[in-house]
Design a protein around this motif. Structure first.
Motif, mmCIF file in Angstrom:
data_model
loop_
_atom_site.group_PDB
_atom_site.id
_atom_site.type_symbol
_atom_site.label_atom_id
_atom_site.label_comp_id
_atom_site.label_asym_id
_atom_site.label_seq_id
_atom_site.Cartn_x
_atom_site.Cartn_y
_atom_site.Cartn_z
ATOM 1 N N ASP A 35 0.834 -1.212 0.000
ATOM 2 C CA ASP A 35 0.000 0.000 0.000
ATOM 3 C C ASP A 35 0.863 1.256 0.000
ATOM 4 N N LEU A 36 1.944 1.255 0.793
ATOM 5 C CA LEU A 36 2.836 2.415 0.847
ATOM 6 C C LEU A 36 3.531 2.635 -0.494
ATOM 7 N N GLU A 37 3.963 1.555 -1.138
ATOM 8 C CA GLU A 37 4.620 1.670 -2.438
ATOM 9 C C GLU A 37 3.658 2.198 -3.498
ATOM 10 N N LYS A 38 2.431 1.697 -3.490
ATOM 11 C CA LYS A 38 1.420 2.152 -4.451
ATOM 12 C C LYS A 38 1.091 3.630 -4.211
ATOM 13 N N SER A 39 0.975 4.025 -2.959
ATOM 14 C CA SER A 39 0.702 5.422 -2.612
ATOM 15 C C SER A 39 1.858 6.320 -3.010
ATOM 16 N N ALA A 40 3.084 5.868 -2.766
ATOM 17 C CA ALA A 40 4.268 6.659 -3.114
ATOM 18 C C ALA A 40 4.328 6.910 -4.615
ATOM 19 N N ALA A 41 3.932 5.928 -5.420
ATOM 20 C CA ALA A 41 3.928 6.097 -6.877
ATOM 21 C C ALA A 41 2.934 7.178 -7.297
ATOM 22 N N ILE A 42 1.814 7.279 -6.601
ATOM 23 C CA ILE A 42 0.808 8.296 -6.904
ATOM 24 C C ILE A 42 1.264 9.667 -6.411
#
Length: 81
Positions: A54-61
């Motif tokens: 979730d953190l990685e996906k959020s960081a990409a956004i």
């Protein structure tokens, strides 16, 4: 004589919720200045811990935005003995 200067800045914040990153961009566009994520369960059923995925996906956004991200870890201490 002691002189004290104080200033408060109030901003809107959002949360990185496990399994749901769909609202991050709309929140940024609405002026949210920061996001928080719980690394352990918050104690509230609606806000479980945020996984690394979730953190990685959020960081990409969020990578092209200026924001504050608070990573919080809750702990429960038994102080009653």
């Amino acid at each position: 004589m002691l002189q004290v200067n104080c200033m408060s800045i109030v901003v809107s914040g959002g949360g990185i919720v496990s399994g749901d990153t769909s609202n991050l961009e709309p929140l940024i566009n609405a002026g949210v200045m920061g996001f928080k994520a719980f690394l352990t369960h918050s104690g509230i059923e609606d806000f479980p811990n945020t996984s690394l995925k979730d953190l990685e996906k959020s960081a990409a956004i969020l990578k092209n935005s200026i924001f504050l991200c608070l990573l919080m870890q809750s702990s429960t201490l038994n102080t009653m003995g």
